[in-house]
Design a protein around this motif. Structure first.
Motif, short mmCIF file in Angstrom:
data_model
loop_
_atom_site.label_atom_id
_atom_site.label_comp_id
_atom_site.label_asym_id
_atom_site.label_seq_id
_atom_site.Cartn_x
_atom_site.Cartn_y
_atom_site.Cartn_z
N THR A 246 54.18 34.48 35.68
CA THR A 246 54.28 35.61 36.60
C THR A 246 55.51 36.46 36.34
O THR A 246 55.43 37.69 36.31
N PHE A 247 56.65 35.82 36.13
CA PHE A 247 57.92 36.55 35.99
C PHE A 247 58.55 36.27 34.64
O PHE A 247 58.41 35.18 34.07
N GLU A 294 49.79 39.97 44.75
CA GLU A 294 50.96 40.80 44.47
C GLU A 294 51.99 40.68 45.59
O GLU A 294 53.20 40.61 45.34
N TRP A 314 58.68 41.27 36.98
CA TRP A 314 57.29 40.90 36.75
C TRP A 314 56.99 40.82 35.25
O TRP A 314 57.39 41.70 34.48
#
Length: 322
Positions: A246-247, A294, A314
């Protein structure tokens, strides 16, 4: 096709501009001018790993390279264009994607051994296919692609990487169709790679890439691929509706560690959850909207910043209308 050395501005953090389209959407080009499939109001949830999100105004699946070039030339850059691979690193917002989504099919999924330990790979070829083809040809150095759940077009654009290597280490050049339909060949240096980022402009579609490996033993290459597959199976929630990492990892740290330190393991929002198995993965537990997913990611960023002072970036791309 020409060679190009463009001076492009850097892309943003992955968020596509929101642009509403009122009423019915007219066909972007005459329907009888394409040989592939051009579908209006095409649902995208089934095409992305999260299994959530809205529809594309138009989904174009070109018959071949010439069909794609002609289509983009006819668009003349007047509509937004987004390329879609396996949909593994993507949140499609619930309001859908404006303009045209281009999905490359079998015509773009070939992998050819060009000699000198170089593979020419279509933009629609998966990481598994590329690494397996390299193994069969005795080409080492591309095993890490076994660990990237995407296609060549996607991981060339975002400098995909895993297990200590990234595309910048192996890319010689790539062929790209620009928004106006021009086909150019770009050496790796022109992409100005940084961590999970290139300067390819929005609307450009990567249709092929040449990857450089080194001589290797197929058995040893296969063993390394098996090791990578096993490591992913043991550490990542692969059998859930997820989007991959995700990051981005901050300098000298790991995103998952910061998420865990902020107490976010198992955190939920609607049908979305931070994975208990790997905290840098968000999962759709069954009925999550893209807004849930989100929104959960933004809450994780807020908590990590409050706890550690680090604002996570992100890695997953977020596109479309809220």
């Amino acid at each position: 096709m020409r060679h190009s050395s463009p001076d492009w501005p850097a892309l943003d953090d992955g968020m596509a501009p929101d642009c509403a389209v009122e009423g019915a959407v007219a066909a972007p080009v005459p329907m009888d001018s394409v040989r592939g499939s051009l579908t209006p109001n095409a649902p995208l949830a089934k095409l992305v790993w999260f299994k959530a999100g809205g529809a594309a105004d138009w989904l174009f699946e070109p018959a071949d390279l010439d069909d794609l070039r002609e289509f983009l030339a006819r668009l003349r850059g007047e509509l937004p264009v987004m390329a879609l691979g396996l949909g593994s690193n993507l949140i499609v917002r619930d309001g859908g994607v404006p303009g045209v989504v281009v999905r490359l099919g079998k015509a773009f999924a070939t992998v050819v051994d060009k000699g000198e330990h170089v593979l020419r790979c279509g933009g629609g070829a998966s990481g598994i296919l590329v690494s397996s083809s390299a193994r069969d040809a005795g080409i080492a150095g591309l095993e890490f692609l076994r660990g990237i759940p995407g296609t060549v077009g996607g991981f060339v654009r975002m400098n995909g990487g895993a297990y200590g290597r990234e595309v910048a280490d192996v890319l010689l050049d790539c062929e790209v169709i620009l928004p106006g339909g021009e086909l150019v060949r770009l050496p790796a240096a022109d992409l100005r790679y940084t961590y999970r980022h290139s300067v390819l402009p929005e609307g450009a579609v990567v249709v092929s890439a040449r990857l450089q490996g080194t001589p290797g033993d197929p058995a040893e290459i296969g063993a390394e691929m098996d090791r990578i597959a096993q490591a992913r199976e043991e550490s990542q929630p692969l059998r859930t509706k997820t989007g991959g990492s995700t990051f981005k990892n901050p300098p000298d740290d790991k995103a998952w560690r910061l998420v865990d330190a902020a107490g976010c393991r198992g955190l939920r929002k609607g049908g979305a959850q931070v994975s208990e198995k790997h905290t840098n993965f968000l999962i759709n537990t069954g009925d999550a909207t893209s807004a849930d997913i989100e929104g959960l990611g933004e809450e994780v960023r807020r908590r990590v910043y409050a706890e550690t002072g680090v604002m996570l970036e992100w890695e997953i791309q977020r596109v479309g209308r809220p």
